[in-house]
Design a protein around this motif. Structure first.
Motif, PDB file in Angstrom:
ATOM      1  N   VAL A   1       0.857  -1.185   0.000  1.00 53.63           N
ATOM      2  CA  VAL A   1       0.000   0.000   0.000  1.00 53.63           C
ATOM      3  C   VAL A   1       0.897   1.240   0.000  1.00 53.63           C
ATOM      4  CG1 VAL A   1      -1.733   1.314   1.295  1.00 53.63           C
ATOM      5  CG2 VAL A   1      -1.870  -1.191   1.216  1.00 53.63           C
ATOM      6  N   ASP A   2       0.664   2.130  -0.928  1.00 55.03           N
ATOM      7  CA  ASP A   2       1.440   3.361  -1.042  1.00 55.03           C
ATOM      8  C   ASP A   2       1.091   4.288   0.128  1.00 55.03           C
ATOM      9  OD1 ASP A   2       2.443   5.957  -1.802  1.00 55.03           O
ATOM     10  OD2 ASP A   2       2.381   5.341  -3.909  1.00 55.03           O
ATOM     11  N   SER A   3       2.103   4.692   0.872  1.00 53.16           N
ATOM     12  CA  SER A   3       1.886   5.542   2.049  1.00 53.16           C
ATOM     13  C   SER A   3       1.226   6.874   1.706  1.00 53.16           C
ATOM     14  CB  SER A   3       3.224   5.817   2.750  1.00 53.16           C
ATOM     15  OG  SER A   3       3.768   4.633   3.268  1.00 53.16           O
ATOM     16  N   ARG A   4       1.377   7.318   0.485  1.00 47.12           N
ATOM     17  CA  ARG A   4       0.812   8.609   0.097  1.00 47.12           C
ATOM     18  C   ARG A   4      -0.686   8.531  -0.197  1.00 47.12           C
ATOM     19  NH1 ARG A   4       4.811   9.521  -4.809  1.00 47.12           N
ATOM     20  NH2 ARG A   4       4.019   7.398  -5.097  1.00 47.12           N
TER      21      ARG A   4
ATOM     22  N   LYS B   1       7.123   3.456   0.285  1.00 49.78           N
ATOM     23  CA  LYS B   1       7.437   4.874   0.065  1.00 49.78           C
ATOM     24  C   LYS B   1       7.168   5.725   1.309  1.00 49.78           C
ATOM     25  CE  LYS B   1       6.100   4.129  -4.756  1.00 49.78           C
ATOM     26  NZ  LYS B   1       5.389   4.610  -5.945  1.00 49.78           N
ATOM     27  N   THR B   2       7.456   5.159   2.483  1.00 46.24           N
ATOM     28  CA  THR B   2       7.192   5.903   3.723  1.00 46.24           C
ATOM     29  C   THR B   2       8.089   7.126   3.859  1.00 46.24           C
ATOM     30  OG1 THR B   2       8.696   4.452   4.965  1.00 46.24           O
ATOM     31  CG2 THR B   2       6.359   3.872   4.973  1.00 46.24           C
TER      32      THR B   2
ATOM     33  N   GLU C   1       0.693   9.761   9.783  1.00 47.35           N
ATOM     34  CA  GLU C   1      -0.209   9.270  10.836  1.00 47.35           C
ATOM     35  C   GLU C   1      -1.656   9.219  10.344  1.00 47.35           C
ATOM     36  OE1 GLU C   1       0.132  11.389  14.508  1.00 47.35           O
ATOM     37  OE2 GLU C   1       2.317  11.156  14.593  1.00 47.35           O
ATOM     38  N   LYS C   2      -2.054  10.229   9.586  1.00 49.29           N
ATOM     39  CA  LYS C   2      -3.425  10.268   9.059  1.00 49.29           C
ATOM     40  C   LYS C   2      -3.668   9.098   8.102  1.00 49.29           C
ATOM     41  CE  LYS C   2      -6.707  13.396   6.773  1.00 49.29           C
ATOM     42  NZ  LYS C   2      -6.881  14.733   6.148  1.00 49.29           N
ATOM     43  N   THR C   3      -2.695   8.833   7.229  1.00 47.20           N
ATOM     44  CA  THR C   3      -2.814   7.698   6.316  1.00 47.20           C
ATOM     45  C   THR C   3      -2.915   6.400   7.092  1.00 47.20           C
ATOM     46  OG1 THR C   3      -1.538   8.803   4.581  1.00 47.20           O
ATOM     47  CG2 THR C   3      -1.697   6.416   4.449  1.00 47.20           C
ATOM     48  N   MET C   4      -2.097   6.259   8.129  1.00 45.95           N
ATOM     49  CA  MET C   4      -2.065   5.005   8.870  1.00 45.95           C
ATOM     50  C   MET C   4      -3.359   4.759   9.636  1.00 45.95           C
ATOM     51  SD  MET C   4       0.534   3.754   7.688  1.00 45.95           S
ATOM     52  CE  MET C   4       0.177   2.234   8.556  1.00 45.95           C
TER      53      MET C   4
END
Length: 216
Positions: free
Chosen positions: A134-137, A164-165, A174-177
């Motif tokens: 999963v792309d971190s962006r 791509k962290t 943090e919001k993505t996670m």
């Protein structure tokens, strides 16, 4: 039952060494498969890598194996139309699955390799774990959710690898996670540890190597 999703910790020295030794050995391309009938004999454990087109699968496999061009990254997302098999030592296959989602190919071709992807995930007895990238962006998209649901139905344990962290830090990461953890909570086949990686910086690579090397 609700899982609490945590981040995979750095491996112990012993496990890190197992991972190092596994990937310090011979890693070779075996074959590209375009139909289930072409799969190698299921005579060893295998792990597969799945993810949306352009998520960084090739880069991650190259970082894992220390081979810059083992898995070829395409500049055009969705061009990989085969299931590509690689050896890791004598006992494990690494399997690079075709990217799903956007694909710069005719609709009939896309449908054919998506069917192959689904057949593989639901019918490979030697598949021990799927690593869903999963792309971190971007976090988890609906098309990721579809693959995860297929893995649930197929009773294939899968573990999310964030790629791509290094491109996202602090509050944005943090919001993505939080979005990823919420999405994963509804998938019973999801392994409750998320691996954070950057192929470019080498972050998380030793952890992922150790996890693969210690699977039973």
């Amino acid at each position: 039952m609700t899982f609490t999703f945590t981040y995979a910790e750095d491996p112990s020295q012993a496990d890190a060494e197992k991972g190092r030794l596994l990937f310090a050995g011979s890693t070779e391309f075996v074959k590209g498969v375009v139909a289930m009938s072409g799969l190698p004999e299921a005579d060893r454990m295998e792990v597969c890598f799945a993810g949306r087109s352009n998520v960084g699968k090739s880069s991650l496999i190259n970082a894992l194996t220390g081979r810059k061009a083992l898995a070829r990254a395409s500049n055009t997302p969705g061009r990989t139309q085969e299931i590509n098999y690689f050896t890791a030592g004598d006992d494990i296959y690494l399997v690079d699955l075709p990217g799903y989602g956007f694909a710069n190919a005719p609709v009939a071709v896309v449908e054919k390799w998506q069917r192959l992807l689904k057949s593989y995930l639901s019918g490979r007895p030697s598949l021990r774990r799927a690593f869903v990238l999963v792309d971190s962006r971007h976090g988890i998209k609906p098309v990721d959710d579809e693959i995860m649901s297929l893995l649930d139905k197929s009773a294939v344990a899968f573990q999310v690898v964030m790629t791509k962290t290094d491109k996202l830090r602090g509050n944005a990461l943090e919001k993505t996670m939080e979005q990823v953890k919420t999405a994963l909570a509804k998938h019973p086949a999801a392994y409750p540890e998320i691996i954070m990686t950057s192929s470019e910086k080498g972050e998380g690579i030793a952890t992922l190597r150790a996890i693969i090397a210690t699977l039973e």
